[in-house]
Motif scaffolding. Structure first.
Motif, mmCIF file in Angstrom:
data_model
loop_
_atom_site.group_PDB
_atom_site.id
_atom_site.type_symbol
_atom_site.label_atom_id
_atom_site.label_comp_id
_atom_site.label_asym_id
_atom_site.label_seq_id
_atom_site.Cartn_x
_atom_site.Cartn_y
_atom_site.Cartn_z
ATOM 1 N N GLY A 105 0.837 -1.192 0.000
ATOM 2 C CA GLY A 105 0.000 0.000 0.000
ATOM 3 C C GLY A 105 0.865 1.232 0.000
ATOM 4 N N LYS A 106 0.189 2.381 -0.015
ATOM 5 C CA LYS A 106 0.901 3.657 0.034
ATOM 6 C C LYS A 106 0.331 4.485 1.176
ATOM 7 C CE LYS A 106 1.707 4.049 -4.890
ATOM 8 N NZ LYS A 106 1.398 4.791 -6.095
ATOM 9 N N ILE A 107 1.175 5.309 1.771
ATOM 10 C CA ILE A 107 0.719 6.187 2.859
ATOM 11 C C ILE A 107 0.594 7.587 2.292
ATOM 12 C CG2 ILE A 107 1.333 7.180 5.077
ATOM 13 C CD1 ILE A 107 2.614 4.599 5.801
ATOM 14 N N VAL A 108 -0.583 8.186 2.481
ATOM 15 C CA VAL A 108 -0.804 9.555 2.007
ATOM 16 C C VAL A 108 -0.810 10.453 3.243
ATOM 17 C CG1 VAL A 108 -2.362 11.075 0.780
ATOM 18 C CG2 VAL A 108 -2.159 8.706 0.089
ATOM 19 N N PRO A 109 0.176 11.352 3.400
ATOM 20 C CA PRO A 109 0.219 12.178 4.606
ATOM 21 C C PRO A 109 -0.897 13.203 4.630
ATOM 22 C CG PRO A 109 1.962 12.797 3.100
ATOM 23 C CD PRO A 109 1.308 11.600 2.506
ATOM 24 N N SER A 110 -1.174 13.729 5.822
ATOM 25 C CA SER A 110 -2.277 14.680 5.964
ATOM 26 C C SER A 110 -1.945 16.011 5.303
ATOM 27 C CB SER A 110 -2.593 14.892 7.436
ATOM 28 O OG SER A 110 -1.399 15.188 8.124
ATOM 29 N N TRP A 111 -0.644 16.315 5.167
ATOM 30 C CA TRP A 111 -0.269 17.596 4.585
ATOM 31 C C TRP A 111 -0.021 17.475 3.076
ATOM 32 C CZ3 TRP A 111 4.330 16.288 2.575
ATOM 33 C CH2 TRP A 111 5.079 15.308 3.240
ATOM 34 N N ALA A 112 -0.433 16.394 2.472
ATOM 35 C CA ALA A 112 -0.189 16.200 1.042
ATOM 36 C C ALA A 112 -0.943 17.248 0.244
ATOM 37 C CB ALA A 112 -0.639 14.810 0.626
ATOM 38 N N PRO A 113 -0.330 17.827 -0.814
ATOM 39 C CA PRO A 113 -1.038 18.824 -1.611
ATOM 40 C C PRO A 113 -2.176 18.172 -2.403
ATOM 41 C CG PRO A 113 1.047 18.296 -2.620
ATOM 42 C CD PRO A 113 1.034 17.583 -1.324
ATOM 43 N N ALA A 114 -3.209 18.981 -2.709
ATOM 44 C CA ALA A 114 -4.364 18.437 -3.443
ATOM 45 C C ALA A 114 -3.918 18.021 -4.833
ATOM 46 C CB ALA A 114 -5.453 19.500 -3.533
ATOM 47 N N GLU A 163 -29.396 28.998 -0.831
ATOM 48 C CA GLU A 163 -28.667 30.262 -0.949
ATOM 49 C C GLU A 163 -27.269 29.977 -1.456
ATOM 50 O OE1 GLU A 163 -29.018 31.652 3.050
ATOM 51 O OE2 GLU A 163 -31.188 31.448 2.810
ATOM 52 N N ALA A 164 -27.053 30.287 -2.722
ATOM 53 C CA ALA A 164 -25.768 29.941 -3.326
ATOM 54 C C ALA A 164 -24.650 30.839 -2.829
ATOM 55 C CB ALA A 164 -25.881 30.030 -4.851
ATOM 56 N N LEU A 165 -24.966 32.064 -2.422
ATOM 57 C CA LEU A 165 -23.908 33.008 -2.028
ATOM 58 C C LEU A 165 -23.273 32.600 -0.706
ATOM 59 C CD1 LEU A 165 -25.779 36.274 -2.939
ATOM 60 C CD2 LEU A 165 -23.768 35.394 -4.086
ATOM 61 N N ASN A 166 -24.121 32.214 0.281
ATOM 62 C CA ASN A 166 -23.596 31.914 1.614
ATOM 63 C C ASN A 166 -23.110 30.494 1.741
ATOM 64 O OD1 ASN A 166 -24.488 34.419 2.055
ATOM 65 N ND2 ASN A 166 -26.300 33.835 3.238
ATOM 66 N N TYR A 167 -23.267 29.663 0.697
ATOM 67 C CA TYR A 167 -22.956 28.239 0.839
ATOM 68 C C TYR A 167 -21.476 28.007 0.614
ATOM 69 C CZ TYR A 167 -23.275 23.231 0.353
ATOM 70 O OH TYR A 167 -23.120 21.886 0.511
ATOM 71 N N GLU A 168 -20.851 27.264 1.537
ATOM 72 C CA GLU A 168 -19.441 26.895 1.380
ATOM 73 C C GLU A 168 -19.354 25.408 1.092
ATOM 74 O OE1 GLU A 168 -17.348 29.806 4.606
ATOM 75 O OE2 GLU A 168 -16.728 27.704 4.540
ATOM 76 N N VAL A 169 -18.569 25.070 0.074
ATOM 77 C CA VAL A 169 -18.422 23.645 -0.260
ATOM 78 C C VAL A 169 -17.633 22.974 0.869
ATOM 79 C CG1 VAL A 169 -17.459 22.021 -1.914
ATOM 80 C CG2 VAL A 169 -18.448 24.158 -2.713
ATOM 81 N N PRO A 170 -18.157 21.921 1.494
ATOM 82 C CA PRO A 170 -17.440 21.308 2.619
ATOM 83 C C PRO A 170 -16.157 20.626 2.153
ATOM 84 C CG PRO A 170 -19.360 20.004 2.061
ATOM 85 C CD PRO A 170 -19.422 21.246 1.221
ATOM 86 N N LYS A 171 -15.042 20.977 2.858
ATOM 87 C CA LYS A 171 -13.766 20.376 2.462
ATOM 88 C C LYS A 171 -13.505 19.161 3.343
ATOM 89 C CE LYS A 171 -11.247 23.876 0.126
ATOM 90 N NZ LYS A 171 -11.623 25.230 0.582
ATOM 91 N N PRO A 172 -12.876 18.118 2.814
ATOM 92 C CA PRO A 172 -12.600 16.945 3.657
ATOM 93 C C PRO A 172 -11.506 17.249 4.685
ATOM 94 C CG PRO A 172 -11.675 16.655 1.489
ATOM 95 C CD PRO A 172 -12.460 17.909 1.429
ATOM 96 N N LYS A 173 -11.549 16.515 5.810
ATOM 97 C CA LYS A 173 -10.578 16.771 6.873
ATOM 98 C C LYS A 173 -9.194 16.308 6.416
ATOM 99 C CE LYS A 173 -12.627 14.609 10.174
ATOM 100 N NZ LYS A 173 -12.913 14.020 11.502
ATOM 101 N N ALA A 174 -8.148 17.010 6.857
ATOM 102 C CA ALA A 174 -6.785 16.629 6.474
ATOM 103 C C ALA A 174 -6.314 15.530 7.421
ATOM 104 C CB ALA A 174 -5.864 17.833 6.566
ATOM 105 N N VAL A 175 -6.536 14.269 7.023
ATOM 106 C CA VAL A 175 -6.135 13.135 7.853
ATOM 107 C C VAL A 175 -5.180 12.280 7.043
ATOM 108 C CG1 VAL A 175 -6.985 11.251 9.267
ATOM 109 C CG2 VAL A 175 -8.462 13.163 8.771
ATOM 110 N N GLN A 176 -4.222 11.663 7.746
ATOM 111 C CA GLN A 176 -3.356 10.733 7.025
ATOM 112 C C GLN A 176 -4.133 9.436 6.785
ATOM 113 O OE1 GLN A 176 0.715 9.973 8.274
ATOM 114 N NE2 GLN A 176 0.182 7.817 8.392
ATOM 115 N N TRP A 177 -4.031 8.919 5.577
ATOM 116 C CA TRP A 177 -4.722 7.660 5.300
ATOM 117 C C TRP A 177 -3.825 6.775 4.452
ATOM 118 C CZ3 TRP A 177 -6.599 6.996 0.087
ATOM 119 C CH2 TRP A 177 -6.468 8.132 -0.712
ATOM 120 N N ASN A 178 -4.094 5.493 4.543
ATOM 121 C CA ASN A 178 -3.282 4.536 3.795
ATOM 122 C C ASN A 178 -4.020 4.168 2.540
ATOM 123 O OD1 ASN A 178 -1.938 4.538 6.189
ATOM 124 N ND2 ASN A 178 -2.906 2.672 6.895
#
Lengths: 206, 316
Positions: free
Chosen positions: B269-278, B300-315
């Motif tokens: 497998g591979k380890i993807v660190p939490s600080w990996a760039p998108a 309301e499209a103006l006030n809506y923020e697209v939810p970003k995934p949490k920066a977690v390390q995953w394998n």
């Protein structure tokens, strides 16, 4: 061995097409071509068209439009009645087709609408189609399913076989805008007819 | 059978019968008269299949019938297959330090990082010593090179989709992760060069189920230049490009079943660190499902923020 098999009848050969290949390994291509190995009842060729892989395109080639083949088997409806609905949506864009089927009173329209929606979802999820509305119905037709046989009682003690009809429905969605069909006016058709008459040549005459 | 039966009675016979019957009735004699059995003379051209009624279906037990017929069904085993040639995940995964490969080796922070990396943790040293018990030729440097070769070969087999070769180079746990969704796509991948020599950064020797059943998991850090282009089923470019190479920093986990004499080092497998760039976005536009709206509520499209995934390390 080959001649004895053909003597038995084509239906038999069709059923034994799979067994045939295992039993006749030594026959050459010329001898095998005479045996008619067509699809039997369980083959799902329409679904297998979704598994065809095309080679990568070069930069200057035209972008190949995505195609999705979908079908539903053994729908409890007549194939002739289904044909009317299939002919209705041929060549329409998918949104227009779905809206037409939604407000159609026939029983097959509800089933057909489900099939189209399933196919649209499949296209977006699995076949890399970008916009779900950018699809049109390229092919749509119905086929006969496996019938159940029952007895129909007539007068005077006579009986006949009653078929409980089932049908299959096949649809192919292609990415892009639907192609425009040329509307031919009656005057144009008449002109073409007269031109064909004028183009006739009389051979072996004076 | 509801079909009416035809009776083949002759009118003359009936007439004689009736006269006889009247005589009998007067004499009060009971002679056994001729029995007229209704005979069906109409030929049955079609015998329909017997449609089993619900009552009949409920009465017949298929099990009892099979037992009387002598058919024996094989015993059903409710089992789930477990693969013992590889572990199910990465045990005690390596946590790559923040900013790895961003700082150059010449600056002070870069030197500190290098020093930390050189002084590997004690557990890793112990694990490497255990691995050396089973595999005497194991060296950190040699293994790093071997890991890079495995990596290049495995990805080469992925482009050609050579199933057998892929199974010999990738463990059973890593195989579905590598090949999911790739069956009907064309992948073109090229390994250009390594920017830094590959290094063993982490090692663990977990044992599964019993105490002596050892597996060795080694994490290798690989910084390289690669070209990747993925084409979909119709040959259209989905991701990446054929000309533009990319710098890739990867942490590969290589595993081997140490106790097995025929075990091989395979990519786990591979380890993807939490600080990996998108990663780069794919070429097509994707619809993200919006928030759940109550009936009557407006989006309301103006006030809506697209939810970003949490920066977690995953394998991977």
């Amino acid at each position: 061995m080959a001649t004895s098999m053909t003597g038995r009848g084509m239906a038999f050969i069709r059923n034994l097409s799979g067994v045939l290949h295992s039993r006749l390994p030594a026959l050459g291509p010329q001898q095998l071509s005479c045996l008619h190995t067509s699809a039997s009842l369980e083959s799902k060729t329409w679904e297998r068209r979704n598994l065809k892989l095309f080679p990568p395109q070069q930069l200057d080639d035209l972008r190949r439009p995505a195609e999705v083949h979908h079908s539903r088997r053994q729908i409890k409806y007549s194939k002739d009645k289904m044909w009317y609905l299939a002919k209705l949506i041929r060549g329409m864009s998918i949104d227009q087709a779905i809206s037409q089927l939604e407000f159609n009173n026939k029983k097959g329209a509800k089933v057909m609408k489900e099939v189209l929606e399933e196919a649209q979802e499949m296209a977006v999820k699995n076949h890399n189609v970008e916009y779900k509305s950018n699809l049109y119905v390229a092919e749509s037709f119905s086929g006969k399913g496996k019938y159940l046989k029952r007895i129909r009682y007539h007068g005077r003690g006579m009986c006949s076989i009653m078929d409980r009809v089932y049908c299959h429905y096949f649809v192919k969605l292609v990415e892009g805008t639907p192609p425009r069909t040329e509307e031919k006016t009656s005057f144009d058709q008449a002109k073409e007819y007269v031109q064909n008459l004028k183009n006739r040549t009389i051979i072996h005459s004076l | 059978m509801a079909a009416p039966m035809r009776r083949t009675l002759v009118a003359l016979h009936r007439a004689t019968c009736s006269s006889l019957k009247s005589a009998e009735a007067s004499l009060d004699l009971r002679r056994p008269g001729p029995l007229y059995v209704p005979v069906r003379t109409k030929k049955r051209y079609f015998v329909p299949p017997v449609v089993g009624l619900k009552r009949r279906k409920q009465e017949q037990n298929p099990d009892a019938k099979a037992r009387t017929a002598g058919i024996v069904f094989r015993q059903q085993y409710f089992e789930r297959p477990i693969n013992i040639s590889c572990t199910a995940g990465v045990f005690d995964p390596y946590v790559p330090p923040e900013g790895d490969a961003r700082l150059s080796s010449l600056s002070r922070e870069g030197l500190k990082q290098r020093a930390e990396q050189l002084r590997q943790s004690a557990t890793s040293q112990l694990a490497i010593r255990k691995i050396k018990e089973y595999d005497p030729q194991f060296t950190s440097r040699g293994f790093a090179e071997q890991a890079r070769e495995i990596f290049i070969e495995a990805h080469g087999a992925l482009t050609q989709f050579d199933k057998e070769k892929l199974h010999s180079l990738v463990t059973e746990r890593g195989y579905p992760e590598m090949t999911r969704g790739n069956r009907y796509k064309t992948i073109s991948w090229r390994f250009l060069e390594s920017l830094e020599p590959p290094k063993v950064v982490h090692a663990r020797c977990p044992d599964m189920v019993t105490k002596g059943n050892l597996y060795g998991q080694v994490t290798v850090r690989l910084h390289s230049k690669q070209i990747l282009a993925i084409y979909d089923r119709f040959g259209r470019l989905m991701l990446g490009s054929e000309e533009q190479p990319k710098d890739v920093l990867e942490y590969l986990v290589i595993e081997r079943h140490l106790v097995n004499a025929y075990g091989r080092w395979r990519l786990h497998g591979k380890i993807v660190p939490s600080w990996a760039p998108a990663k780069d976005p794919i070429i097509k536009t994707v619809m993200i499902p919006g928030p759940e709206l109550k009936p009557g509520q407006e989006f309301e499209a103006l006030n809506y923020e697209v939810p970003k995934p949490k920066a977690v390390q995953w394998n991977k």
